[in-house]
Design an enzyme around this catalytic site. Structure first.
Site, short mmCIF file in Angstrom:
data_model
loop_
_atom_site.label_atom_id
_atom_site.label_comp_id
_atom_site.label_asym_id
_atom_site.label_seq_id
_atom_site.Cartn_x
_atom_site.Cartn_y
_atom_site.Cartn_z
N LYS A 187 0.84 -1.20 0.00
CA LYS A 187 0.00 0.00 0.00
C LYS A 187 0.87 1.25 0.00
O LYS A 187 0.67 2.17 -0.79
CB LYS A 187 -0.89 -0.03 1.24
CG LYS A 187 -1.71 1.20 1.46
CD LYS A 187 -2.60 1.00 2.66
CE LYS A 187 -2.90 2.29 3.36
NZ LYS A 187 -3.75 2.10 4.53
N GLU A 209 10.97 -4.80 3.55
CA GLU A 209 10.98 -6.24 3.21
C GLU A 209 10.48 -6.46 1.79
O GLU A 209 11.06 -7.22 1.00
CB GLU A 209 10.08 -7.04 4.17
CG GLU A 209 10.57 -7.11 5.60
CD GLU A 209 10.06 -5.97 6.48
OE1 GLU A 209 9.76 -4.88 5.95
OE2 GLU A 209 9.99 -6.17 7.71
N GLY A 219 -4.11 -1.89 5.77
CA GLY A 219 -3.49 -3.10 5.21
C GLY A 219 -4.14 -4.37 5.69
O GLY A 219 -4.46 -5.27 4.91
N ARG A 220 -4.38 -4.47 7.00
CA ARG A 220 -4.96 -5.71 7.56
C ARG A 220 -6.43 -5.90 7.20
O ARG A 220 -7.00 -6.95 7.43
CB ARG A 220 -4.75 -5.74 9.07
CG ARG A 220 -5.28 -4.52 9.79
CD ARG A 220 -4.72 -4.40 11.19
NE ARG A 220 -5.07 -3.16 11.86
CZ ARG A 220 -4.40 -2.02 11.76
NH1 ARG A 220 -3.33 -1.97 10.99
NH2 ARG A 220 -4.79 -0.96 12.42
N GLU A 228 -2.95 -5.77 15.80
CA GLU A 228 -2.47 -4.50 15.24
C GLU A 228 -3.58 -3.44 15.35
O GLU A 228 -3.30 -2.24 15.41
CB GLU A 228 -2.04 -4.67 13.78
CG GLU A 228 -1.12 -3.56 13.29
CD GLU A 228 -0.45 -3.83 11.96
OE1 GLU A 228 0.75 -4.18 11.94
OE2 GLU A 228 -1.12 -3.72 10.92
N HIS A 254 -3.44 -31.43 20.42
CA HIS A 254 -2.25 -32.20 20.78
C HIS A 254 -1.05 -31.30 21.00
O HIS A 254 0.09 -31.74 20.96
CB HIS A 254 -1.97 -33.23 19.68
CG HIS A 254 -3.13 -34.16 19.49
ND1 HIS A 254 -3.30 -35.31 20.21
CD2 HIS A 254 -4.24 -34.04 18.71
CE1 HIS A 254 -4.44 -35.90 19.85
NE2 HIS A 254 -5.03 -35.14 18.95
N LYS A 258 11.22 -0.33 13.09
CA LYS A 258 11.67 -0.08 11.70
C LYS A 258 12.76 1.00 11.70
O LYS A 258 13.76 0.88 10.98
CB LYS A 258 10.50 0.41 10.85
CG LYS A 258 9.41 -0.62 10.60
CD LYS A 258 8.35 -0.03 9.68
CE LYS A 258 7.15 -0.92 9.58
NZ LYS A 258 6.04 -0.33 8.83
O1 LIG Z 1 1.38 -2.71 2.33
P1 LIG Z 1 2.58 -2.09 2.97
O2 LIG Z 1 2.52 -0.59 2.92
O3 LIG Z 1 3.85 -2.60 2.36
O4 LIG Z 1 2.58 -2.45 4.51
C1 LIG Z 1 2.69 -3.77 4.96
C2 LIG Z 1 2.32 -3.92 6.42
O5 LIG Z 1 3.21 -3.18 7.23
C3 LIG Z 1 2.51 -2.61 8.33
O6 LIG Z 1 2.47 -1.23 8.12
C4 LIG Z 1 3.18 -2.92 9.64
O7 LIG Z 1 4.52 -2.70 9.60
C5 LIG Z 1 1.14 -3.22 8.28
O8 LIG Z 1 0.18 -2.46 8.87
C6 LIG Z 1 0.95 -3.43 6.82
O9 LIG Z 1 -0.05 -4.35 6.58
#
Ligand SMILES: O=P(O)(O)OC[C@H]1O[C@](O)(CO)[C@@H](O)[C@@H]1O
Length: 526
Positions: free
Chosen positions: A212, A218, A269-270, A356, A387, A502
């Protein structure tokens, strides 16, 4: 007129705190228990029902919860949210994920466009793209069909879509709507990308870069990792990649992608599984019609969430009972336990969705709250969890409220009668047994074998995990979490708590460290 007040200032909350405690073991025993199971149930969309017979509530507690819902203005707040009020106060944003699957209220115009029309337009663009890929009209440079889709993203840009894909994979194969295998790369651990790349034929793979913000370390690192692999294979990366991002992100106008599809800042995002974030990979994997059915299921459940009558609103009641357990009964965790292998990663998605959103210590005005907010959420599919950690759930010193999900039918349809019952019957027998074992316990003179009981659970019962039911189930939890945020008076739609780590990681990578950070950096050979 809506007022946003802290939970502990509400008269109905004080009244709820004084309600007599229910002896769950007692009320769930014998005929009384049988009556509760029949009566304490609310129909949901897509053939589901939400059964709360094994929760420690009775008619007095329920009356108090109904009053709390009214005083906290839960229905009005949801209405304000879907009608486009700036409910995400921390980021000064609207909260519009419901609009990706339907129009619950008024038209909402923002940034000069009708938002429902914008989301539908993105769905149509994705559907068109996916249909062309399936028809071989969009191909690799050699004119060959793409066979695999690989999503690159993390957090909300990974967990929801991944959980949904896994939930529908076998259903789609069984129902002849399986179009492309999907894989997911999320972790910045190079072994994640390398293992996925080693398992696919890159020449026939299309990569969906999902971010987003377009700035997540990452995801951008994994994008470069994949581009490097494509280059080494002699392929043009821009012919193998599409992007899903917000229109304002750095990725939006890049030529590096075959196509770009958009969400916006009004979709957290979530909460983005029903937006282009879930839409691209699910439409490519199963076809746009399957994605549309998923959206319809979510929209149908959203409608139930808008009902002002708490006892006909599964999400609102689930939220209220959860807050009663957290704030009045003092339980710190909640376990989500789907008795379905298809929902293998659903608890992982709910971990982010819930924690979150509601893992906050300040209210929506930034003032500290003096009561517990979101619980720790964890889970595993049954019967595997039985289990593993059920020992603690049955006999540990903490009481952990449980949310079971069970289905009458499996997806693949292959089953065998062994010792007079099918595997599906064994699965369902276990979930029924667990509910009663947790609630009623069993006394034994040997304390080690004694079960106190009084351990509350609810169950959502459905026919089968399919696109519609999955959408409804997702919407149930999204809306429950939203109502709980309203009750705790927190902003469930920002996530400032993820920023500090971060920032420090960037300092480590820039070698701008001292003190403990420096020593850890040295220990880890950075
Ligand atoms: O879609 P993006 O901007 O890469 O963010 C990924 C995820 O990182 C976060 O901001 C958390 O670090 C989440 O809320 C989000 O879903």
């Amino acid at each position: 007129m809506i007022t946003w007040n802290n939970l502990d200032t509400l008269d109905s909350y004080k009244e709820l705190s004084k309600a007599s405690r229910v002896n769950l073991a007692e009320v769930m025993s014998g005929e009384n228990g049988a009556e509760r199971v029949k009566n304490y149930s609310i129909p949901m969309a897509e053939g589901f029902s939400y059964n709360y017979a094994a929760k420690a509530v009775d008619d007095d507690v329920l009356d108090a919860l109904v009053k709390l819902a009214k005083e906290a203005q839960l229905a009005e707040k949801f209405k304000a949210l879907y009608n486009g009020e700036v409910v995400n106060t921390g980021e000064k944003r609207l909260v519009l994920h419901h609009m990706t699957r339907g129009q619950l209220g008024d038209a909402v115009n923002a940034d000069g466009v009708d938002k429902r029309a914008f989301y539908v337009e993105q769905q149509n663009r994705i559907a068109d793209f996916a249909n062309k890929v399936h028809a071989g009209e969009i191909t690799n440079a050699a004119g060959e069909k793409f066979t695999t889709v690989v999503q690159i993203g993390i957090g909300g840009s990974d967990l929801g879509p991944r959980a949904m894909y896994l939930a529908l994979e076998n259903w789609a194969k069984k129902n002849n709507t399986f179009k492309m295998e999907a894989k997911f790369i999320s972790n910045v651990d190079p072994d994640d990308a390398a293992a996925v790349l080693n398992s696919i034929d890159v020449a026939h793979s299309i990569f969906v870069l999902v971010s987003k913000s377009g700035t997540t370390l990452e995801t951008l690192t994994n994008e470069s990792f994949v581009k490097d692999a494509l280059k080494k294979a002699g392929l043009d990366a821009s012919k193998h990649m599409i992007a899903v991002t917000s229109e304002t992100s750095p990725l939006a106008k890049s030529d590096d992608y075959l196509a770009a599809f958009f969400m916006d800042d009004y979709i957290g995002g979530r909460f983005s599984s029903t937006s282009a974030v879930g839409g691209a990979v699910l439409s490519l994997a199963f076809g746009p019609e399957v994605f549309a059915q998923f959206l319809e299921g979510a929209a149908a459940e959203d409608k139930l969430s808008a009902n002002e009558d708490v006892l006909k609103n599964p999400e609102m009641l689930d939220a209220l009972i959860g807050v009663y357990e957290r704030n009045v009964l003092g339980y710190p965790c909640t376990a989500v336990l789907p008795y379905s292998q298809a929902l293998n990663r659903f608890p992982a998605h709910l971990q982010q969705l819930d924690m979150e959103s509601n893992g906050k210590s300040v209210n929506r005005f930034g003032e500290p709250v003096s009561y517990p907010t979101g619980p720790v959420i964890f889970g595993e599919p049954g019967t595997n969890g039985q289990h593993s950690f059920y020992q603690l759930l049955h006999q540990g010193t903490d009481i952990v409220p449980l949310q079971f999900v069970g289905f009458k039918n499996n997806q693949i349809g292959t089953d065998v009668v062994i010792q007079d019952s099918t595997s599906q019957q064994k699965l369902c027998a276990n979930v029924a047994a667990q509910i009663v074992a947790f609630a009623c316990g069993k006394s034994d003179e040997n304390r080690n074998k004694n079960f106190e009981g009084g351990r509350p659970s609810s169950i959502i019962i459905g026919d089968q995990v399919n696109p519609g039911s999955l959408g409804a189930l997702l919407a149930h939890f999204e809306n429950k979490i939203m109502f709980q945020g309203f009750l705790w008076n927190v902003n469930s739609f920002d996530q400032e708590g993820v920023q500090l780590g971060k920032v420090l990681a960037k300092r480590v990578l820039a070698h701008e460290t001292d003190g403990a950070l420096k020593v850890f950096s040295d220990l880890l050979n950075i």
